[in-house]
Design a protein around this motif. Sequence first.
Motif, PDB file in Angstrom:
ATOM      1  N   THR A 802      42.329  52.337  44.742  1.00 23.08           N
ATOM      2  CA  THR A 802      42.895  51.575  43.228  1.00 23.08           C
ATOM      3  C   THR A 802      43.588  50.626  43.346  1.00 23.08           C
ATOM      4  O   THR A 802      44.496  50.215  43.878  1.00 23.08           O
ATOM      5  N   THR A 804      47.367  49.617  41.202  1.00 22.79           N
ATOM      6  CA  THR A 804      48.481  49.552  40.508  1.00 22.79           C
ATOM      7  C   THR A 804      48.720  48.173  39.302  1.00 22.79           C
ATOM      8  O   THR A 804      48.158  47.851  39.440  1.00 22.79           O
ATOM      9  N   PRO A 805      49.021  48.603  38.193  1.00 20.81           N
ATOM     10  CA  PRO A 805      49.484  47.164  37.134  1.00 20.81           C
ATOM     11  C   PRO A 805      50.394  46.487  38.056  1.00 20.81           C
ATOM     12  O   PRO A 805      50.256  45.245  37.939  1.00 20.81           O
ATOM     13  N   ARG A 806      51.195  46.568  38.995  1.00 19.91           N
ATOM     14  CA  ARG A 806      52.065  45.769  39.946  1.00 19.91           C
ATOM     15  C   ARG A 806      50.942  45.021  40.767  1.00 19.91           C
ATOM     16  O   ARG A 806      50.944  43.826  40.649  1.00 19.91           O
ATOM     17  N   GLU A 807      49.982  45.709  41.177  1.00 19.14           N
ATOM     18  CA  GLU A 807      49.438  44.908  41.631  1.00 19.14           C
ATOM     19  C   GLU A 807      48.274  43.679  41.208  1.00 19.14           C
ATOM     20  O   GLU A 807      48.056  42.622  42.283  1.00 19.14           O
ATOM     21  N   GLU A 808      47.879  44.909  40.470  1.00 20.39           N
ATOM     22  CA  GLU A 808      46.979  44.017  39.447  1.00 20.39           C
ATOM     23  C   GLU A 808      47.683  42.470  38.706  1.00 20.39           C
ATOM     24  O   GLU A 808      47.062  41.223  38.725  1.00 20.39           O
ATOM     25  N   GLU A 809      48.887  42.522  38.666  1.00 20.18           N
ATOM     26  CA  GLU A 809      50.305  41.174  38.601  1.00 20.18           C
ATOM     27  C   GLU A 809      49.514  40.491  39.249  1.00 20.18           C
ATOM     28  O   GLU A 809      49.994  39.647  39.555  1.00 20.18           O
ATOM     29  N   THR A 812      46.482  38.628  39.813  1.00 20.33           N
ATOM     30  CA  THR A 812      46.422  37.335  39.069  1.00 20.33           C
ATOM     31  C   THR A 812      47.012  36.083  39.318  1.00 20.33           C
ATOM     32  O   THR A 812      45.856  35.238  39.406  1.00 20.33           O
TER      33      THR A 812
END
Length: 1012
Positions: A802, A804-809, A812
């Motif tokens: 999975t 985390t939101p920070r990893e998705e940033e 990007t």
Amino acid sequence: MHARVTAILVARNGAKHLERTLEALSRQTRRPDVVITVDCGSTDNTAELLAAYPPTHFISADAGLSFGEAISAAVRVIPPAESDREMLWLLAQDSAPEPAALAALLGELEIAPSVAVAGPKVMDWDAGDYIHEFGQSLTPGGATVTLVESELDQGQHDGMSDVLGVSAGGMLVRHLVWQQLGGFDPALPSADDSLDFCVRVRMAGHRVSGVAAAKVASAGDGVAGSSGSSRGRARRKRLRAMRAAQLHRRLVYSPRWMIPVHWLGLVPLAVLRSFVQLLQKEPGAILGEYSAAFAAAFSGLRVRAARRRFGATRTLGWASIASLRVPTAEVRRRQALRRESSLTGVNGEVPEIRFMSGGGAWTVLAALIAGLIVLAPLIGARTLTGGGLLPLSDTPAELWGSIGYGWRDIGLGFVGGADPFASVLAVLGSLTFWAPSFSLVLLYFLALPLAALGAWLAATRLTERASIRAIAAVLWMLAPTLLSALAAGRPAAILVHLLLPWLFFAGFMAARSWSASGSAALLFAAIVAAAPSLAPALLVVWLIAMLLSGRSAMRFIGIPLAALALAAPLIWDQGLRGNWLALLADPGLPLPGADVSVWQLLLGFPSGELGGWTPLLETLGLPGVDASVLVPVLLIPLAVLGLLALFLPGARGASFALLTALLGAGTAIAASQLFLTSVGGQSAAIWAGTGLSLYWLGLVGAVVFALRGMHRFAIAPAVTAVVALVIVVAPLVAALPLGTSVVAEGIDRIQPAFVSAEARTDDRVGTLQIVPQPDGGILATIVRGPGATLNTQSTLSSTDGTLTPREEELATLAGNLASRSGLDAAAGLADFGIRFVLLLPAAVTATGPGATEAVTPAATETAGRTTTALDGNAALSPVGDTVFGRLWQYEVTDAPVASAANGAIPGNAGGTLGLVFSLITVLVVGATVLLSIPTGAGPEAVRQASRDAIRHTAKARTKENKRIAKAASRKRPAPGFRPSAESSGAPAAATTPDTSPGTETGARSEEHDHAQ
């Protein structure tokens, strides 16, 4: 005036020994005037035996009465003493006096009016010529000392008379003195009851005498005194009672002002003594140690009553008995002498390993030379790179800081449990503390000789033949799985292969040695830490060993505990995720690999390509030679020997070895189908090589049994199997010289020089590493400071699918950097604290089973596109090509940036949970380390060993006497002929063959039986 003797016989379920005791009592030359029998709640026919004696008085008492309380109950049925010529003779169900025992004891009291207590020489029940116990005393510190025990009676102690204390069983005491002192202390139900009473007798102005002429046999039933049983439960109970009695006496005997000091020191002293008990190989005494300490701490009423009773009768000072105490140095000397003589008799001589004279040294030396030749390209290396190899942290402090529960500095970082393998690497790196990464280089160069050494020593448990030991060492050293791990750069798998023989070596002796048990626990923990997938198979082997160990099961039951303590933080985190299967993932750097067929795994090759024969034959272009036929044919001799072991002597041991091989093969096959970790777009299966190491261990063990059973016909098939194996593994052996291995000499850094220089001033500087993936995507990772190390890798990260939101940033940001998006990346780079962007070479992949790994066209296209995009990004300045890849720098212009906040490690990252896990690990692993230190047996183990040796001798003598009697009964003597002692055989002691395990024959027989 005629002395009056009242004999008091106490029994509790003692029918086994009571008949002999009653018969001995009836045969006394000086019969007791009164006989009182006390049955303490027996459930067998003890009461009937006592009533049939017949006694003067028969008392049926409660089962919970101690020996002293039963005596007091018996005393109440007779009138109080009026003169010092009234005596009490204290006996238990297993106190069988010789005919003249009472007369000798009574004579001592009649001759010397100052003597208030006389004690017999207590003999062994089965071996009547051995002294079980004679005389008791104290050390200056208050510990109980038996003056004579477990010795052959040759009259050497007949001159001893004045003693501090005597045993309760068989004691003759003046009734008046018993009355005045109040009998035994109720707070001492078994241990030290008679010693405490004798001390009070001495302090009241009387004497205590040991009477060598009076002999009483004792079986150690535990009615009078502590049980002499060697069973674990009885032994632990005895140790607890002994310690509780010592603490109680300390509180009773101490001056009033010292009681608070002793009371406050009860628990701290128990902690210190628990470490000593681990060193003395008495782990079963630890719980009893704490139980005794807490019982003494909260026994104020009993201590107060005992002190009041003691003070009321005391007339002398402690100096009056100083000469009767035994100095500590003398106690140690006696223990050393007893240890030397007794442990040999019980455990037998340890089979000689004969490492130097038996060829072990030459085998290891040859392996060392072979290793240097094979690894010649790496000579002079300080670090290694390739495959799963990464440097270790620069200092031992950093190595040990990466274990346990806390901050995991991978990617963006997170709080979680470290892999247990980090602890193994911390130990390994600390061996070369000046350069921890150099330990991996040493691991490579010492892999072959250490493998040979481990297998050679393991073979010593199975055979005494030097040639078979050498064959086992060569077979294990040339195992395809070890050579594959060396070529693939898998340090965890190398360690597993090196440690497995040592686990067998220690586990073989664990049933007889706590030190071996502790060593096996540490080895088990290290192996499971390096290869968690082996845990199920090893637990099955452990369970079988424990079930077959009988009374030694306690030495096996704790073997997995150290591994469990090391893995506890990881188990906690993966359990919270519900990802239990991820606990089996390989630690270290995840390595995607090609699929390997089952039949190649069964041949022993975890990496496919038949150990390198497939590409080698394709290169050589030999017509008519097929690797899929050649390799199996060459391995036939090894397989035949392994199966043949089932039909030769030692088939039982061979069956266990083949079961181990089956468990290893099953582990390898199952592991190759489990894809638990991922690297970018590629998933990585558990490496099958560690399971194959266990498979190979079982196979080599079966071969050893087969060669041992073939006797003088073993050399030819053994040499054939070894030569065939040498041919099979030739491509793997030559992997480094031929350049087919991914392992190479590393450099002093794992980041470009520009980044390393910046990291010297800012150890949290961030580098965004981008790796083009085979499917055309990219893998983006942030690395802090000088770069990633092997000990900081975590399966919590590699098994987490999975984001985390920070990893998705971050994903990007990396995607925009790798393409012409027109997005201003400066803010994102500053937000994540990124100063450098490093484009690494594209990841390789295999296109099919056994295929050569290569870079895909999609990965090549991604690498080109990313290079162009990064060159055209205004926020980045190109630095240039490095040995690691192409580097760009982000120039920070805004004076505060978020890099400090993003790169900083949170304070107290582990919190309370980290502290709890650390304490558990330190306690469990620390206790295991103390247990594994070979310091020799403790006093209680030595005492028990001496008594077990006597029992062994008695049983052997009885068996031989029965054999002689049976043989004599079959012979019909001639008319007029009467067999004499000389004609019917020499005395038992002379005719009994030496069947003690201490002899060479006994030791070899024991080893052979254990092996089978």
